[in-house]
Design a protein around this motif. Structure first.
Motif: not given
Length: 283
Positions: A103-109, A116-119, A137-142, A150-152
């Motif tokens: 998830x990506x949130x702005x400072x106001x929520x 989705x990046x995992x299975x 960057x993020x790791x996954x269980x897959x 920045x835009x996903x």
């Protein structure tokens, strides 16, 4: 407690607990305030530039609290949250969840995007790392490391042999450092090309710490010749060569921290906290 503490510029300490509370402590250890969530807190808090504290809970929610402990906003991710949030330079809050959603949130929520990046077969525990130009960057269980803009948009996929449950360390030149359950530690360029890998004796859950001169430190969970659990802290050069290693009497799943004098601090499952202060790795 599984959560790690965050320390504000004023010295206040924020830490989550399995009793469902986020605690705020003064520098002398006295309680400033506590905030109760709906379930245990395994995630570690992060502090925004205005002093806002962001924390995930096993009750599926990301919370934003003021420095005084006032509830600002919350967001229901519909998944337990063990990974810790991180902040990009523009204030965007990135959060991974156990089911492999980022998830990506702005400072106001406000929700900017989710991907989705995992299975969602096994839990993902890797916490996101903010990169240059607002990426993450993020790791996954897959077994994959993912890079998002920045835009996903997914711009990087790096496959390893097994799950990546540690967080990624980002070098000053953009090199990505991380370990995998396939027993290998990796250094990957920002273009996704492998620079080097180092084979350890066990799976790696410990997130790496980067030291002076590009040295890299991380822990591993291994078995000795008799099948007994042991841990090992590794020190590698920036070229991926072993400088030294230090054995403990049980697995190392925690992540090392480096002090201003270069000492390396870490905990192991043998109930000890270690301080390694010499180039030879002696405590």
């Amino acid at each position: 407690m599984t959560s790690s503490p965050a320390i504000s510029p004023t010295g206040n300490i924020y830490i989550g607990s399995r009793d469902c509370n986020l605690y705020a402590l003064r520098p002398d250890g006295t309680l400033l305030w506590s905030y109760k969530t709906g379930d245990s807190i395994l995630s570690s808090p992060v502090i925004g530039p205005e002093g806002t504290i962001y924390i995930g809970s096993s009750d599926y929610k990301l919370y934003a609290l003021s420095p005084e402990g006032r509830h600002l906003w919350e967001y229901d991710t519909h998944s337990p949250i063990s990974p810790s949030p991180c902040l990009s330079p523009d204030g965007t809050i990135f959060l991974g969840t156990n089911v492999g959603l980022l998830f990506a949130f702005s400072p106001n929520g406000g929700l900017k995007w989710s991907k989705r990046y995992g299975r969602d077969i096994y839990s993902s525990f890797s916490s996101p790392t903010a990169g240059p130009k607002g990426g993450v960057y993020i790791g996954s269980e897959n077994g994959r490391l993912y890079g998002f803009t920045h835009g996903g948009e997914v711009v990087l996929r790096i496959q390893t042999g097994k799950a990546i449950q540690c967080s990624i360390a980002l070098g000053p030149d953009g090199t990505l450092y991380f370990g995998s359950y396939d027993k290998n530690f990796y250094a990957v360029g920002p273009d996704g090309n492998l620079k080097w890998s180092y084979k350890t004796g066990g799976w790696i859950e410990s997130s790496p710490a980067l030291g002076a001169g590009g040295s890299v430190y991380f822990g591993a969970a291994e078995l000795d010749e008799g099948g007994q659990r042991v841990g090992r802290l590794y020190a590698l050069s920036h070229e991926g060569q072993l400088v030294w290693s230090f054995r403990t009497e049980d697995w190392i799943e925690s992540s090392p921290a480096i002090g201003p004098d270069g000492a390396i601090y870490f905990g192991a499952n043998d109930h000890y906290v270690y301080a390694i202060g010499s180039p030879q790795g002696k405590n």
